[in-house]
Scaffold this motif. Structure first.
Motif, PDB file in Angstrom:
ATOM      1  N   VAL A  11       0.856  -1.186   0.000  1.00  0.00           N
ATOM      2  CA  VAL A  11       0.000   0.000   0.000  1.00  0.00           C
ATOM      3  C   VAL A  11       0.889   1.233   0.000  1.00  0.00           C
ATOM      4  O   VAL A  11       1.671   1.444   0.913  1.00  0.00           O
ATOM      5  CB  VAL A  11      -0.932   0.020   1.230  1.00  0.00           C
ATOM      6  N   ASN A  12       0.754   2.017  -1.031  1.00  0.00           N
ATOM      7  CA  ASN A  12       1.540   3.250  -1.142  1.00  0.00           C
ATOM      8  C   ASN A  12       0.613   4.433  -0.927  1.00  0.00           C
ATOM      9  O   ASN A  12      -0.143   4.825  -1.808  1.00  0.00           O
ATOM     10  CB  ASN A  12       2.204   3.317  -2.521  1.00  0.00           C
ATOM     11  N   PHE A  13       0.683   5.015   0.259  1.00  0.00           N
ATOM     12  CA  PHE A  13      -0.199   6.125   0.603  1.00  0.00           C
ATOM     13  C   PHE A  13       0.084   7.371  -0.234  1.00  0.00           C
ATOM     14  O   PHE A  13      -0.767   8.268  -0.325  1.00  0.00           O
ATOM     15  CB  PHE A  13      -0.067   6.471   2.089  1.00  0.00           C
ATOM     16  N   ASP A  14       1.263   7.438  -0.826  1.00  0.00           N
ATOM     17  CA  ASP A  14       1.652   8.634  -1.574  1.00  0.00           C
ATOM     18  C   ASP A  14       1.364   8.538  -3.070  1.00  0.00           C
ATOM     19  O   ASP A  14       1.523   9.528  -3.791  1.00  0.00           O
ATOM     20  CB  ASP A  14       3.146   8.906  -1.375  1.00  0.00           C
ATOM     21  N   LYS A  15       0.981   7.378  -3.546  1.00  0.00           N
ATOM     22  CA  LYS A  15       0.720   7.219  -4.983  1.00  0.00           C
ATOM     23  C   LYS A  15      -0.438   8.115  -5.413  1.00  0.00           C
ATOM     24  O   LYS A  15      -1.487   8.155  -4.771  1.00  0.00           O
ATOM     25  CB  LYS A  15       0.390   5.764  -5.304  1.00  0.00           C
ATOM     26  N   LYS A  16      -0.246   8.823  -6.520  1.00  0.00           N
ATOM     27  CA  LYS A  16      -1.264   9.741  -6.995  1.00  0.00           C
ATOM     28  C   LYS A  16      -1.834   9.303  -8.340  1.00  0.00           C
ATOM     29  O   LYS A  16      -1.172   8.620  -9.120  1.00  0.00           O
ATOM     30  CB  LYS A  16      -0.689  11.160  -7.109  1.00  0.00           C
ATOM     31  N   TYR A  17      -3.080   9.721  -8.580  1.00  0.00           N
ATOM     32  CA  TYR A  17      -3.770   9.418  -9.833  1.00  0.00           C
ATOM     33  C   TYR A  17      -4.092  10.736 -10.532  1.00  0.00           C
ATOM     34  O   TYR A  17      -4.495  11.719  -9.887  1.00  0.00           O
ATOM     35  CB  TYR A  17      -5.041   8.619  -9.557  1.00  0.00           C
ATOM     36  N   HIS A  18      -3.966  10.743 -11.835  1.00  0.00           N
ATOM     37  CA  HIS A  18      -4.158  11.961 -12.621  1.00  0.00           C
ATOM     38  C   HIS A  18      -5.576  12.504 -12.418  1.00  0.00           C
ATOM     39  O   HIS A  18      -6.536  11.751 -12.250  1.00  0.00           O
ATOM     40  CB  HIS A  18      -3.925  11.663 -14.102  1.00  0.00           C
ATOM     41  N   GLN A  19      -5.682  13.806 -12.482  1.00  0.00           N
ATOM     42  CA  GLN A  19      -6.970  14.441 -12.240  1.00  0.00           C
ATOM     43  C   GLN A  19      -8.044  13.978 -13.223  1.00  0.00           C
ATOM     44  O   GLN A  19      -9.229  13.891 -12.869  1.00  0.00           O
ATOM     45  CB  GLN A  19      -6.832  15.964 -12.318  1.00  0.00           C
ATOM     46  N   LEU A  89     -12.933   2.408   1.194  1.00  0.00           N
ATOM     47  CA  LEU A  89     -11.581   2.309   0.664  1.00  0.00           C
ATOM     48  C   LEU A  89     -11.257   0.853   0.356  1.00  0.00           C
ATOM     49  O   LEU A  89     -11.875  -0.060   0.921  1.00  0.00           O
ATOM     50  CB  LEU A  89     -10.581   2.847   1.686  1.00  0.00           C
ATOM     51  N   PRO A  90     -10.285   0.590  -0.515  1.00  0.00           N
ATOM     52  CA  PRO A  90      -9.860  -0.798  -0.750  1.00  0.00           C
ATOM     53  C   PRO A  90      -9.497  -1.460   0.575  1.00  0.00           C
ATOM     54  O   PRO A  90      -8.928  -0.827   1.467  1.00  0.00           O
ATOM     55  CB  PRO A  90      -8.632  -0.638  -1.654  1.00  0.00           C
ATOM     56  N   GLU A  91      -9.841  -2.741   0.718  1.00  0.00           N
ATOM     57  CA  GLU A  91      -9.647  -3.439   1.989  1.00  0.00           C
ATOM     58  C   GLU A  91      -8.194  -3.387   2.460  1.00  0.00           C
ATOM     59  O   GLU A  91      -7.922  -3.165   3.649  1.00  0.00           O
ATOM     60  CB  GLU A  91     -10.087  -4.900   1.850  1.00  0.00           C
ATOM     61  N   ALA A  92      -7.248  -3.588   1.547  1.00  0.00           N
ATOM     62  CA  ALA A  92      -5.835  -3.557   1.929  1.00  0.00           C
ATOM     63  C   ALA A  92      -5.453  -2.176   2.468  1.00  0.00           C
ATOM     64  O   ALA A  92      -4.645  -2.054   3.394  1.00  0.00           O
ATOM     65  CB  ALA A  92      -4.954  -3.909   0.732  1.00  0.00           C
ATOM     66  N   TYR A  93      -6.066  -1.167   1.896  1.00  0.00           N
ATOM     67  CA  TYR A  93      -5.790   0.207   2.311  1.00  0.00           C
ATOM     68  C   TYR A  93      -6.310   0.444   3.729  1.00  0.00           C
ATOM     69  O   TYR A  93      -5.623   1.025   4.581  1.00  0.00           O
ATOM     70  CB  TYR A  93      -6.458   1.169   1.332  1.00  0.00           C
ATOM     71  N   GLU A  94      -7.543  -0.016   4.002  1.00  0.00           N
ATOM     72  CA  GLU A  94      -8.116   0.160   5.336  1.00  0.00           C
ATOM     73  C   GLU A  94      -7.301  -0.600   6.388  1.00  0.00           C
ATOM     74  O   GLU A  94      -7.085  -0.102   7.490  1.00  0.00           O
ATOM     75  CB  GLU A  94      -9.570  -0.304   5.352  1.00  0.00           C
ATOM     76  N   THR A  95      -6.864  -1.806   6.024  1.00  0.00           N
ATOM     77  CA  THR A  95      -6.048  -2.593   6.948  1.00  0.00           C
ATOM     78  C   THR A  95      -4.742  -1.874   7.257  1.00  0.00           C
ATOM     79  O   THR A  95      -4.317  -1.792   8.419  1.00  0.00           O
ATOM     80  CB  THR A  95      -5.739  -3.981   6.342  1.00  0.00           C
ATOM     81  N   ALA A  96      -4.130  -1.326   6.234  1.00  0.00           N
ATOM     82  CA  ALA A  96      -2.873  -0.612   6.424  1.00  0.00           C
ATOM     83  C   ALA A  96      -3.063   0.622   7.294  1.00  0.00           C
ATOM     84  O   ALA A  96      -2.226   0.943   8.147  1.00  0.00           O
ATOM     85  CB  ALA A  96      -2.292  -0.216   5.065  1.00  0.00           C
ATOM     86  N   MET A  97      -4.164   1.312   7.124  1.00  0.00           N
ATOM     87  CA  MET A  97      -4.439   2.500   7.936  1.00  0.00           C
ATOM     88  C   MET A  97      -4.602   2.145   9.406  1.00  0.00           C
ATOM     89  O   MET A  97      -4.144   2.880  10.290  1.00  0.00           O
ATOM     90  CB  MET A  97      -5.689   3.217   7.412  1.00  0.00           C
ATOM     91  N   ARG A  98      -5.263   1.026   9.676  1.00  0.00           N
ATOM     92  CA  ARG A  98      -5.454   0.594  11.071  1.00  0.00           C
ATOM     93  C   ARG A  98      -4.128   0.283  11.742  1.00  0.00           C
ATOM     94  O   ARG A  98      -4.001   0.393  12.964  1.00  0.00           O
ATOM     95  CB  ARG A  98      -6.370  -0.626  11.131  1.00  0.00           C
ATOM     96  N   GLU A  99      -3.140  -0.122  10.963  1.00  0.00           N
ATOM     97  CA  GLU A  99      -1.858  -0.527  11.538  1.00  0.00           C
ATOM     98  C   GLU A  99      -0.916   0.653  11.795  1.00  0.00           C
ATOM     99  O   GLU A  99       0.124   0.491  12.419  1.00  0.00           O
ATOM    100  CB  GLU A  99      -1.181  -1.540  10.607  1.00  0.00           C
ATOM    101  N   GLY A 202       0.100  10.094  17.773  1.00  0.00           N
ATOM    102  CA  GLY A 202      -0.936   9.183  17.317  1.00  0.00           C
ATOM    103  C   GLY A 202      -0.716   7.770  17.811  1.00  0.00           C
ATOM    104  O   GLY A 202       0.395   7.387  18.200  1.00  0.00           O
ATOM    105  N   ILE A 203      -1.781   6.963  17.818  1.00  0.00           N
ATOM    106  CA  ILE A 203      -1.726   5.576  18.299  1.00  0.00           C
ATOM    107  C   ILE A 203      -2.446   4.656  17.322  1.00  0.00           C
ATOM    108  O   ILE A 203      -3.162   5.112  16.430  1.00  0.00           O
ATOM    109  CB  ILE A 203      -2.368   5.435  19.694  1.00  0.00           C
ATOM    110  N   THR A 204      -2.239   3.348  17.483  1.00  0.00           N
ATOM    111  CA  THR A 204      -3.046   2.360  16.770  1.00  0.00           C
ATOM    112  C   THR A 204      -4.380   2.222  17.513  1.00  0.00           C
ATOM    113  O   THR A 204      -4.477   2.575  18.697  1.00  0.00           O
ATOM    114  CB  THR A 204      -2.311   1.016  16.686  1.00  0.00           C
ATOM    115  N   PRO A 205      -5.426   1.688  16.863  1.00  0.00           N
ATOM    116  CA  PRO A 205      -6.783   1.841  17.405  1.00  0.00           C
ATOM    117  C   PRO A 205      -7.283   0.782  18.390  1.00  0.00           C
ATOM    118  O   PRO A 205      -8.462   0.789  18.726  1.00  0.00           O
ATOM    119  CB  PRO A 205      -7.630   1.821  16.141  1.00  0.00           C
ATOM    120  N   GLU A 206      -6.407  -0.109  18.866  1.00  0.00           N
ATOM    121  CA  GLU A 206      -6.896  -1.209  19.702  1.00  0.00           C
ATOM    122  C   GLU A 206      -7.638  -0.751  20.958  1.00  0.00           C
ATOM    123  O   GLU A 206      -8.495  -1.466  21.477  1.00  0.00           O
ATOM    124  CB  GLU A 206      -5.742  -2.127  20.116  1.00  0.00           C
TER     125      GLU A 206
END
Length: 465
Positions: A11-19, A89-99, A202-206
């Motif tokens: 998961v690349n949080f910085d990847k951008k998509y053209h307008q 959001l894509p499932e992998a993205y949501e999982t990565a955000m939780r971590e 910031g913290i993880t959400p457990e």
């Protein structure tokens, strides 16, 4: 945010998509929703919506990340005014955000004046004053933050009790996904008339409450007792599978409840529906039948779009569903062929042990879907008094039923409900709102923190007076 990308492979949080891609995705998502969603223009006309969409698209002047796109389109989808319509959001993205350690370590309470207070502090490097008023986060005023979040959280019509309750319960998650994803927060707090600034990590959400902790699904969903000749019935859900998985049977349980009320000559009944997010329509309609002594209407009709009507009229769908009936420019759903689902637009028969005493329904901003339908029907027919907060689900009905998920470009998952339910209530009442309580009861900061049940106490006081 490069560190987050390194911590979460794939998961690349910085990847951008053209307008141009962003604008195409937005149009495709809204086009699919509009074609299948019969309530798409229930609260916002097509003309108004087109203007809103165009204005939003004009704000896209540069490439966007996945999260930026989500934040851009989420308020557009919320504009539909439908609890059951969503984008994830894509499932992998949501999982990565939780971590990631990007959740603000605070729990909050928004009072009736829209002031925001700290209720729990999970910060590890500093002590935050509980009950302190939160004034800003990272130099943004809290009222601006709350306004942005309220616009992104979906609800039926113009209802806000559900939105506020969602923030009271899950503020760190909404802040992370809609406002910003950062690992440091500068918060300004007023406590005892002194304003101080704190920098917290910031913290993880457990540590935060899960949805199951808010409305447990692993214990009895139906609870009944007679206390001082007052019946108290708690219905946590109408969902058949959840009730059954906990060893209960809705139809038998409810019959026994009303038989007991009749045998013991109980004159007052409190039904607690708070945090009941709905479930099986048949269970809600069945419960309603215990408050009528003659035939009654539950739903007025069910509508579908022309596209869905066409799909049901051909192929394998014809085996399971009746062909929708076209009436003027509307397509009316006629139900399933083999089951009773969707049939509650027909006249309903009263139950044997119908209750003739006074009923009080306890409600809050998480009374949704079939629970909200039940509340509206009893309120409109003057079969009960409503105590608490405005229900989340629409008084006039909701759009739900079959709710397929579609994976779109970028891995986004959209949910599109296909049935527009119109309740058999006064069509000119509470338009765009839930059921307005006969007795509004506000919860204070002190009540929230101490978990004092002021709504139930209010109902008991009403009866005893």
């Amino acid at each position: 945010m490069p560190l987050f990308s390194q911590e979460n492979e794939g998961v690349n949080f910085d990847k951008k998509y053209h307008q141009d891609s962003i604008k195409t995705w937005t149009k495709n998502i809204l086009d699919i929703m509009q074609k299948g969603h019969p309530g798409f223009y229930r609260y916002t006309s097509k003309e108004e919506f087109d203007v809103i969409i165009d204005a939003r698209l004009q704000t896209v002047t540069d490439s966007l990340t996945t999260l930026d796109f989500y934040r851009n389109i989420k308020p557009l989808i919320a504009q539909i005014g439908c609890l059951h319509t969503g984008i994830a959001l894509p499932e992998a993205y949501e999982t990565a955000m939780r971590e990631t350690k990007t959740h603000i370590p605070l729990e909050i309470f928004i009072d009736e004046n829209r002031k925001v207070f700290i209720t729990k502090d999970h910060a590890k490097n500093v002590t935050i004053p509980i009950k302190g008023e939160l004034l800003s986060i990272n130099d943004t005023p809290i009222d601006s933050i709350i306004e942005t979040l309220l616009k992104a959280i979906p609800s039926d019509g113009y209802n806000e009790t559900e939105k506020v309750l969602a923030l009271n319960l899950r503020f760190p998650f909404w802040y992370q996904s809609i406002i910003e994803m950062t690992d440091a927060f500068k918060v300004k707090i007023r406590s005892e008339n002194i304003i101080q600034e704190y920098t917290i990590q910031g913290i993880t959400p457990e540590v935060f409450p899960t949805q199951d902790m808010i409305a447990p699904t692993n214990k009895e969903q139906l609870v009944f007792e007679v206390r001082d000749n007052i019946g108290v019935l708690k219905i946590q859900t109408f969902a058949k599978t959840t009730i059954k998985s906990n060893g209960q049977h809705f139809k038998k349980f409810i019959k026994d409840v009303f038989k007991t009320l009749e045998e013991e000559e109980v004159e007052n009944l409190i039904i607690d529906l708070r945090y009941n997010t709905g479930g099986t329509d048949g269970n809600a309609a069945l419960l309603a039948s215990y408050f009528f002594d003659e035939e009654f209407r539950y739903w007025d009709r069910i509508e579908v779009t022309e596209q869905i009507a066409g799909q049901v009229s051909k192929g394998m769908a014809k085996i399971f569903y009746s062909k929708p009936e076209k009436k003027d420019s509307t397509y009316l759903w006629k139900g399933a062929l083999l089951t009773k689902e969707f049939r509650y637009y027909k006249p309903q028969k009263p139950a044997k042990y119908n209750f003739k005493g006074q009923t009080y329904l306890l409600t809050n901003g998480f009374c949704m879907s079939s629970a909200a339908d039940f509340i509206a029907i009893l309120s409109d027919n003057k079969k009960a008094k409503v105590v608490g907060e405005e229900s989340a689900g629409g008084y006039q009905g909701n759009t739900s039923g079959l709710m397929p998920e579609v994976i779109m470009q970028g891995g986004f998952v959209i949910t599109v409900p296909l049935h527009k339910y119109v309740n058999a209530v006064d069509p000119n009442k509470n338009i765009g709102r839930g059921t307005i309580p006969d007795y509004p009861v506000s919860i204070s900061l002190e009540d929230w923190i101490s978990k004092k049940d002021v709504v139930k106490s209010f109902a008991f006081d009403l009866i005893n007076k």
